[in-house]
Design an enzyme around this catalytic site. Structure first.
Site, short mmCIF file in Angstrom:
data_model
loop_
_atom_site.label_atom_id
_atom_site.label_comp_id
_atom_site.label_asym_id
_atom_site.label_seq_id
_atom_site.Cartn_x
_atom_site.Cartn_y
_atom_site.Cartn_z
N LYS A 130 0.87 -1.19 0.00
CA LYS A 130 0.00 0.00 0.00
C LYS A 130 0.89 1.23 0.00
CE LYS A 130 -4.44 1.00 0.27
NZ LYS A 130 -5.58 0.17 -0.14
N ASP A 170 -7.03 4.26 -4.49
CA ASP A 170 -7.68 4.12 -3.18
C ASP A 170 -8.30 5.49 -2.90
OD1 ASP A 170 -7.80 2.06 -0.79
OD2 ASP A 170 -7.39 3.98 0.16
P1 NDP Z 1 -12.93 7.71 -2.81
O1 NDP Z 1 -11.85 8.70 -2.66
O2 NDP Z 1 -13.54 7.49 -4.13
O3 NDP Z 1 -14.10 8.03 -1.80
C1 NDP Z 1 -13.86 8.10 -0.44
C2 NDP Z 1 -15.15 8.48 0.25
O4 NDP Z 1 -14.99 8.34 1.67
C3 NDP Z 1 -15.54 9.92 0.03
O5 NDP Z 1 -16.93 10.04 0.08
C4 NDP Z 1 -14.86 10.61 1.21
O6 NDP Z 1 -15.44 11.85 1.55
C5 NDP Z 1 -15.09 9.62 2.30
N1 NDP Z 1 -14.04 9.74 3.31
C6 NDP Z 1 -12.70 9.63 3.11
N2 NDP Z 1 -12.04 9.85 4.26
C7 NDP Z 1 -13.00 10.09 5.18
C8 NDP Z 1 -12.94 10.37 6.56
N3 NDP Z 1 -11.77 10.46 7.21
N4 NDP Z 1 -14.12 10.56 7.21
C9 NDP Z 1 -15.32 10.48 6.54
N5 NDP Z 1 -15.42 10.23 5.22
C10 NDP Z 1 -14.27 10.03 4.57
O7 NDP Z 1 -12.33 6.34 -2.22
P2 NDP Z 1 -12.85 4.85 -2.43
O8 NDP Z 1 -14.31 4.83 -2.61
O9 NDP Z 1 -11.99 4.24 -3.45
O10 NDP Z 1 -12.44 4.19 -1.04
C11 NDP Z 1 -13.35 4.08 0.05
C12 NDP Z 1 -12.90 2.96 0.97
O11 NDP Z 1 -12.86 1.72 0.24
C13 NDP Z 1 -11.50 3.11 1.57
O12 NDP Z 1 -11.50 2.54 2.85
C14 NDP Z 1 -10.63 2.27 0.65
O13 NDP Z 1 -9.46 1.83 1.28
C15 NDP Z 1 -11.59 1.12 0.38
N6 NDP Z 1 -11.29 0.32 -0.80
C16 NDP Z 1 -11.19 0.90 -2.04
C17 NDP Z 1 -10.95 0.12 -3.14
C18 NDP Z 1 -10.92 0.67 -4.51
O14 NDP Z 1 -10.81 -0.12 -5.45
N7 NDP Z 1 -11.04 1.97 -4.73
C19 NDP Z 1 -10.72 -1.34 -3.02
C20 NDP Z 1 -10.94 -1.85 -1.68
C21 NDP Z 1 -11.19 -1.02 -0.64
P3 NDP Z 1 -14.67 13.23 1.19
O15 NDP Z 1 -15.02 13.50 -0.22
O16 NDP Z 1 -15.23 14.20 2.16
O17 NDP Z 1 -13.20 12.98 1.41
O1 2IT Z 2 -7.82 -1.63 -0.72
C1 2IT Z 2 -7.77 -2.12 -1.86
O2 2IT Z 2 -7.92 -3.32 -2.08
C2 2IT Z 2 -7.54 -1.21 -3.00
N1 2IT Z 2 -7.45 -0.01 -2.79
C3 2IT Z 2 -7.37 -1.75 -4.38
C4 2IT Z 2 -6.01 -2.30 -4.58
C5 2IT Z 2 -5.68 -2.72 -5.99
O3 2IT Z 2 -4.49 -3.01 -6.21
O4 2IT Z 2 -6.55 -2.76 -6.86
#
Ligand code: NDP
Ligand code: 2IT
Length: 452
Positions: A130, A170
């Site tokens: 990561k 992420d």
């Molecule tokens: P995005 O940046 O697309 O969206 C993040 C969302 O979470 C936004 O709505 C953001 O709001 C909110 N957020 C972020 N930080 C905080 C915080 N400290 N408190 C409250 N709200 C918060 O990210 P993703 O959708 O990609 O990721 C969301 C989660 O999913 C994370 O935990 C990530 O690790 C996990 N994840 C993502 C993957 C991926 O493929 N993208 C894969 C597996 C897991 P704001 O706009 O206000 O920051």
């Molecule tokens: O938390 C996760 O699994 C991710 N942000 C995606 C990682 C990836 O390599 O697609």
């Protein structure tokens, strides 16, 4: 004996705490895994002798670097960047990059540790890593984001490679940032390779990658419900976040006949009792990815919805919950509120969104609870499929990829059932199942390598 009371675990966790001062999220992630692994390895001497868990909980390396960039007012800005390469026993390091002001070395270490188990669960050959930076993309211009991404890759390129370490997106890193970073990697190295996943379709990206995490989290929810003879159809679901994972979770839920009613961001949440339709979800996608707005704006566009500033959505009565924002967004009280209001299943789209008290509350209540390392593995799984397509210089069809994603989520569910079902207890412990199934493959590979 209660799992947390195992005689050696206290000593082990004390050591983890001492060696990782000021990194509570990392200690929390290790504790959650250790609680299940200690009883599992009790009668498996080689795992003790070779100190397998102790070694997985010590990253192979942590690279920390300075990222300088120039803002639009010509001020020189300095951020810190990291890549945590946790474990590459079963494949090249693989895991996302996060740009958010809350990013610290400890947060990235917890994420890289979790990723190691998650990637193992997918059944694909990927190790755990990561990376990220405390850079805050909020309010930055396009060119500022571009300059930051280029500067970040100007150091990161030395540490990554298609057979070494393959980052992806992420929080705060989506297609736009991956494009800038891939462009810079290609420019520096003169190599067009699958060094990043989540790329645009024009330059080696995979269909379904954008949707995969959110879709997978709801498919996992559906698998859990089907296992007890139920389904998501007709059920109301609270969702946190409004980014990539949250919006695609909502979309899949609607496709399966469920009713998502909330989205949130770091400022508050919206509640739409009529349900978030595909049209409303598309509006939120556009708000977040193109207009870069706040979720509060939803209520100006869609009457009947309400906004609560500074709150999370866990007090809204629901059948299902999908936390899709960030770590530790559900505490013990939130979990008890969800249970009291009738929530019967939780699928973690985010990484470790439920704290240890919350997990305990869900377990005590006996509701279906899917930890992130199983439930959100669909994203990295399709990243793995993007790597395969890049290596073969081919692009697979949408139908093919959706079907592969569905199959992978089903197999992860089966692995969790295999290792998480206890005789005499009807409910599957998905946390235990995911931890043990994820651990076993990595541990056995490490045993094969000897002490390295
Ligand atoms: P995005 O940046 O697309 O969206 C993040 C969302 O979470 C936004 O709505 C953001 O709001 C909110 N957020 C972020 N930080 C905080 C915080 N400290 N408190 C409250 N709200 C918060 O990210 P993703 O959708 O990609 O990721 C969301 C989660 O999913 C994370 O935990 C990530 O690790 C996990 N994840 C993502 C993957 C991926 O493929 N993208 C894969 C597996 C897991 P704001 O706009 O206000 O920051
Ligand atoms: O938390 C996760 O699994 C991710 N942000 C995606 C990682 C990836 O390599 O697609």
């Amino acid at each position: 004996m209660a799992r947390a009371d195992h005689p050696d675990i206290e000593k082990f966790l004390e050591g983890v705490k001492t060696r990782n001062p000021g990194q509570p999220e990392f200690v929390q992630a290790v504790q959650e895994v250790a609680q299940d692994i200690f009883p599992f390895i009790q009668d498996k001497t080689e795992y003790h002798e070779y100190q397998i868990l102790r070694r997985i909980a010590e990253p192979d390396r942590v690279v920390s670097f300075r990222v300088c960039w120039e803002d639009d007012e010509n001020n020189i800005r300095v951020q810190r960047g990291w890549r945590v390469q946790n474990n590459n026993s079963i494949g090249p390091y693989k895991g996302g990059i996060r740009f958010h002001p809350t990013v610290t070395e400890g947060v990235l270490k917890f994420l890289a540790f979790e990723q190691t188990f998650k990637n193992s669960l997918t059944g694909l050959p990927m190790g755990g890593g990561k990376g990220g930076s405390n850079f805050n993309p909020r309010g930055k211009s396009e060119h500022e984001v571009m300059r930051f991404c280029q500067s970040f890759m100007t150091e990161l390129f030395r540490h990554v490679g298609d057979d070494i370490d393959v980052p992806a997106g992420d929080i705060g890193v989506g297609a736009r940032e991956i494009g800038y970073m891939f462009g810079q990697y290609k420019r520096i190295t003169n190599r067009f390779t699958g060094v990043l996943t989540g790329k645009g379709l024009e330059y080696g990206g995979s269909l379904i990658r954008t949707e995969a995490t959110g879709y997978g989290a709801i498919l996992f929810m559906q698998n859990m419900l089907e296992h007890i003879g139920d389904s998501v159809e007709g059920k109301t679901c609270v969702i946190s976040g409004s980014g990539n994972v949250a919006t695609h979770a909502a979309e899949k839920l609607v496709q399966l006949g469920g009713k998502p009613v909330t989205f949130s961001d770091s400022d508050g949440f919206i509640h739409d009792p009529e349900g978030l339709t595909l049209e409303k979800i598309d509006w939120v996608k556009d708000l977040k990815t193109n207009r870069r707005g706040r979720i509060a704006e939803f209520v100006d566009e869609f009457k009947g919805a309400s906004y609560q500033a500074g709150e999370r959505p866990w007090g809204i009565p629901c059948d299902l919950a999908a936390p899709c924002a960030t770590q530790n967004e559900i505490n013990g009280d939130d979990a008890k509120t969800l249970v009291k209001n009738g929530c019967l299943a939780v699928s973690e789209g985010a990484n470790m969104p439920t704290d240890l008290h919350g997990v305990e509350a869900f377990k005590e209540a006996g509701i279906l609870f899917a930890p992130g390392k199983a439930a959100n593995a669909g994203g990295v799984a399709v990243s793995g499929l993007e790597m395969s397509q890049n290596s073969a210089r081919l692009s697979w069809s949408e139908d093919e990829l959706e079907s592969l994603l569905g199959g992978i989520m089903k197999r992860i569910h089966s692995s969790c059932v295999e290792y998480g079902a206890s005789s005499g207890e009807s409910a599957v412990d998905y946390v235990k199942g995911a931890n043990i199934a994820g651990f076993k493959k990595v541990a056995d590979a490490m045993l094969a390598y000897g002490v390295v």
